[in-house]
Design a protein around this motif. Structure first.
Motif, PDB file in Angstrom:
ATOM      1  N   THR A  78       0.828  -1.207   0.000  1.00 38.33           N
ATOM      2  CA  THR A  78       0.000   0.000   0.000  1.00 38.33           C
ATOM      3  C   THR A  78       0.862   1.256   0.000  1.00 38.33           C
ATOM      4  OG1 THR A  78      -1.612  -1.262   1.252  1.00 38.33           O
ATOM      5  CG2 THR A  78      -1.931   1.108   1.163  1.00 38.33           C
ATOM      6  N   SER A  80       3.721   1.569  -1.286  1.00 34.52           N
ATOM      7  CA  SER A  80       4.254   1.750  -2.637  1.00 34.52           C
ATOM      8  C   SER A  80       3.217   2.452  -3.513  1.00 34.52           C
ATOM      9  CB  SER A  80       4.594   0.393  -3.236  1.00 34.52           C
ATOM     10  OG  SER A  80       5.920   0.334  -3.639  1.00 34.52           O
ATOM     11  N   PHE A  81       1.973   2.039  -3.325  1.00 37.49           N
ATOM     12  CA  PHE A  81       0.880   2.664  -4.073  1.00 37.49           C
ATOM     13  C   PHE A  81       0.772   4.146  -3.753  1.00 37.49           C
ATOM     14  CE2 PHE A  81      -3.704   3.788  -3.550  1.00 37.49           C
ATOM     15  CZ  PHE A  81      -3.968   4.056  -4.872  1.00 37.49           C
ATOM     16  N   ALA A  84       3.615   6.009  -5.384  1.00 33.71           N
ATOM     17  CA  ALA A  84       3.424   6.218  -6.828  1.00 33.71           C
ATOM     18  C   ALA A  84       2.397   7.333  -7.059  1.00 33.71           C
ATOM     19  CB  ALA A  84       2.961   4.923  -7.487  1.00 33.71           C
TER      20      ALA A  84
END
Lengths: 218, 110, 547
Positions: A78, A80-81, A84
């Protein structure tokens, strides 16, 4: 340093800001290649251990804390999401969203570390720390100790990377809040993001190697 | 705060689905090394998603992709050439000595 | 911030008024906090010179001990001496030698850039080196290490009574210094080239350092993690390299040589680069087969990773693995041979002048060829069983490392000395030193081939009396070598103050680094150069690809 949303001048060795941005990003990718090999040495050791003592490693794997490990994987994926997403916000010059998303990412990183710390604590109380307080009655005791030796090294070094990542993201969040970035200049956020995603990818591989071993066994 | 862009959202959803899948499959007894193969296969899929969409590798310049590939290629060298030894090395049974099983030495409480 | 525009470029043979040595001030602070790649190169040169003499002192004592069959020192002291010699020479001299000094100084100049891509990282790399150096010196001064530079387990992790963990920490840290340098060079070569400086217009020196950097970046992390595993195993008595704990010592050797064999190419590839600059200049001919020389460097950087287990033929790896690694080791001889052929072909029908850099370069070609050919001997499974861990191996790698790399280092040092300092060195003395080094080297190490073939084992403080005569030859040669290495220290030092002014291009050489003044200004070029021609245009009218 900067007070208005302007593009900082490139450092003297660069001809243009664009050259500087692309160089920074490429530099990070080369660094990540180094990191792959850094973890690679430990992964080779792990592979050797697992191939040599399959039963012992399977038993050791069943000692790991599957719930904490899985939740932590969820947390890191999450984060990482959100990272991004933060880069996306930076790209579009949305300062507030960028700041918030970076803060959320850093928070998720901290959550990961907290859970990891709790897991280490449990392992300490269960006498699973090699060299310091290891005690195990199984016939595979020696293998389990080796497994946990690699476990602590791999997760420990990964944890150091997470800590560095949180630090970098926090700095980015503060700078974003002060308006250091805009849609033309956000390279530091992007490069930090690359690093954070890499840390996530390492964990993506550590997760099955540590927590999912021997789960289908007796 | 505006909604996240759809590709990122879908990637996230796919990552979580793969996580659930790998966790579930780990408990299913499978023949031989299938458990490991599947688990690592799913990890590769997850890593590719992160690389391609979060790290934008597929839109990156060739140079960047080369750097990413170099790390993996050299990792492959390390594993493949070590394997030439480990896969073909015979542990000779000398006399009554058994091959190491890890059980000879009781480490005890240290 | 500091975009001081340098004005008044002069081509007269007087020292440029504005140069990197004085432009940013001359205080200690301005040097220790500099981001100028040229100043960092100077800092590196001073530090590695110091370690060269530390390692050289240990070598002197080793050769002194081996004058008599019974030895002079105790076995324990002898073990510490050769370990000190190995660790210092490999990690604190050879690996950083050419890349961190000449590479640092010249790569931006040769590609027409103002600096490396990441100047702060470059400075950090030097500080890591210095920190690691202090750690290593500290470990040496409080008692030293007796494991050999290879740190083989379980000796290093279980039995050794030296300061192994400190030494491991030092090597770990110096490894990161080399990773940062490698990263910087790779990124710089890709991203910072001047307009028109295409890949095939790059000097071979840049290509060689690029290939070296690839190895630094991809091999060194494996060494770092391996040494860390050894340190933990030693501290906590738990680990995967100790058979008593269920581990596999060969795993250590695989991981160690995955770095340390490619590290041999870290130590020699930059030397290839230097020789490829010197030979065309002093033969007044373009480098023969430029593209072959370039691609053989890249091939070596890659194939160098395929051969590591030839260090382990008798260690207990499988016969099949032995065969694979033996064959692959033969393969790497091909690109190395290509280079030797190309240098000799460059000499063919050249207008050769025997200035000191050329003497070193010619010495390099001969000594490297001997070292390389004996490498084929030890790559051969059957022969290697006979000579493993004998002086044959010692002689073989010294022909590469000392005969090759150190000659190249001195050759490069003389070749670029006028550029770095703005002064000419005294030619007569330099030729004497070059000859002393060549003959001293051969006298030192050729007898060791014979000793090894006869069966004298390395790393023993004593030996059977029948080996004494060859050992005396070797030690005598070492004294000549020592004088050869000490001489430049004096006459180069003298030339700093009394040497003739060099002018920007004393060798009439091609290459961008010779187009700026000597010493160069802080930002290298007053105007970013535009490149229109391939390198090594040593004839006024280059003939079409002949021969």
């Amino acid at each position: 340093m900067s007070d208005a949303p302007v593009i900082p001048r490139p450092e003297p060795q660069y001809a243009t800001a664009e050259q500087q941005a692309e160089t920074a990003s490429f530099g990070m990718w080369v660094f990540l290649a180094t990191e792959v090999l850094f973890f690679g040495g430990m992964l080779l050791a792990y592979t050797w251990l697992r191939a040599t003592y399959p039963d012992g490693v399977a038993e050791a794997g069943r000692h790991t804390k599957i719930v904490i490990g899985s939740v932590n994987t969820l947390v890191l994926l999450t984060s990482s999401f959100t990272m991004a997403w933060a880069v996306h916000a930076a790209e579009h010059g949305r300062r507030k969203a960028l700041t918030r998303l970076l803060a959320v990412t850093a928070f998720l990183g901290l959550l990961f570390l907290g859970l990891k710390g709790y897991e280490y604590h449990k392992e300490w109380t269960e006498h699973l720390v090699p060299g310091l307080n290891f005690h195990e009655d199984s016939v595979h005791a020696q293998t389990i100790e080796l497994f946990y030796f690699l476990y602590f090294l791999l997760t420990g070094i990964h944890g150091i990377h997470v800590t560095i990542g949180i630090g970098l993201i926090a700095v980015m969040a503060v700078r974003a809040r002060r308006g250091a970035f805009n849609s033309h200049y956000y390279t530091p956020v992007e490069v930090t993001g690359l690093y954070w995603h890499f840390v996530d990818i390492v964990w993506i591989f550590l997760y099955p190697l540590i927590y999912l071993v021997g789960r289908s066994g007796p | 705060m505006k909604a996240p862009p759809l590709p990122l959202l879908l990637t996230w959803a796919a990552l979580l689905a793969l996580l659930a899948m790998t966790l579930g499959l780990a408990y299913v007894p499978m023949p031989g090394p299938m458990n490991v193969v599947l688990a690592l296969g799913i990890s590769v899929a997850k890593a590719l998603l992160v690389l391609a969409l979060f790290m934008k590798l597929f839109r990156a310049p060739t140079l960047t992709r080369a750097a990413a590939a170099a790390g993996l290629f050299w990792l492959a060298i390390l594993f493949a050439l070590s394997a030439t030894d480990y896969l073909t090395r015979k542990v000779e049974h000398v006399g009554d000595l058994p091959a190491p099983t890890g059980s000879e030495h009781q480490p005890g409480n240290r | 911030m500091t975009t001081a525009t340098v004005t008044g470029k002069s081509d007269e043979p007087v020292v440029a008024t504005k140069n990197y040595l004085t432009e940013e001030g001359v205080t200690l602070r301005s040097w220790l906090l500099t981001k100028d790649h040229k100043r960092i190169a100077i800092l590196y040169t001073l530090s590695i010179t110091f370690f060269f003499f530390v390692g050289g002192l240990a070598a002197t004592l080793i050769r002194l001990n081996l004058v008599t069959p019974a030895g002079i020192f105790t076995p324990d002291i002898y073990n510490r001496l050769f370990t000190l010699h190995g660790i210092v020479m490999v990690w604190f001299f050879l690996i950083p030698s050419i890349p961190n000094t000449m590479g640092n100084f010249l790569i931006p100049l040769m590609i027409g850039a103002k600096d490396l891509a990441f100047p702060r990282l470059n400075l950090l790399s030097w500080y890591l080196y210095v920190g690691a150096g202090f750690l290593a010196l500290f470990a040496i001064l409080i008692g030293g290490v007796d494991t050999g530079w290879t740190f083989y387990t379980p000796f290093s992790s279980l039995y050794s009574n030296g300061y192994v963990v400190l030494a491991l920490a030092a090597v770990f840290a110096v490894g990161f210094s080399s990773i940062l340098t490698g990263l910087n060079f790779i990124v710089t070569t890709h991203r910072m080239r001047a307009p028109g400086m295409t890949w095939y217009r790059l000097p071979v020196f840049v290509w060689s350092n690029y290939a070296t950097s690839v190895i630094m970046v991809l091999a060194t992390p494996v060494l770092a993690i391996t040494l860390m595993l050894v340190a933990v195993e030693r501290l906590l008595r738990v680990g995967i390299f100790d058979p008593a704990l269920g581990g596999d010592p060969l795993l250590f050797q695989h991981l160690f040589w995955f770095y340390s064999h490619p590290a041999v190419y870290i130590m020699i590839l930059p030397g290839f680069g230097v020789i490829s600059e010197i030979v065309p200049c002093f033969a007044r001919k373009p480098l023969f087969g430029y593209k072959f020389v370039v691609w053989s460097s890249i091939t070596i950087a890659i194939v160098g990773f395929f051969v590591w287990a030839h260090h382990m033929f008798v260690a207990g790896i499988s016969l099949y693995a032995g065969l694979v690694f033996s064959l692959l080791s033969y393969v790497i001889a091909v690109p190395s041979a290509i280079k030797v052929f190309n240098w000799t072909a460059t000499l063919h029908k050249g207008w050769i002048s025997f200035d000191a850099p050329m003497l070193y370069a010619l010495g390099f070609i001969g000594l490297f060829t001997i070292g390389g050919l004996t490498g084929l001997f030890v790559a051969n499974l059957a022969f290697d069983v006979h000579v493993t861990d004998t002086y044959f191996v010692v002689a073989h790698f010294h022909y590469i490392m000392v005969g090759g790399m150190v000659s190249a280092y001195f050759g490069g040092l003389h070749y670029w000395w006028p550029k770095v300092t703005g002064r000419l060195y005294p030619e007569w003395w330099a030729r004497i030193a070059a000859l002393l080094i060549f003959f001293g080297f051969n006298l030192t190490f050729f007898p060791q081939f014979i000793l090894g073939y006869l069966g004298m084992e390395r790393r023993y403080y004593s030996y059977p009396p029948e080996f004494q005569v060859w050992n005396i030859f070797s030690s005598a040669g070492a004294s000549v070598l020592a004088i050869g290495y000490a001489l430049p220290f004096f006459y180069l030092g003298w030339s700093l103050f009394r040497g003739k002014r060099a002018g920007s291009n004393p060798w009439a050489a091609t290459g961008l680094e010779w187009q700026t003044s000597s010493p160069p200004p802080a930002h290298n070029f007053d105007k970013t150069p535009t490149v229109t021609r391939p390198p090594y245009q040593y004839r006024p009218e280059p003939e079409p690809q002949d021969v």
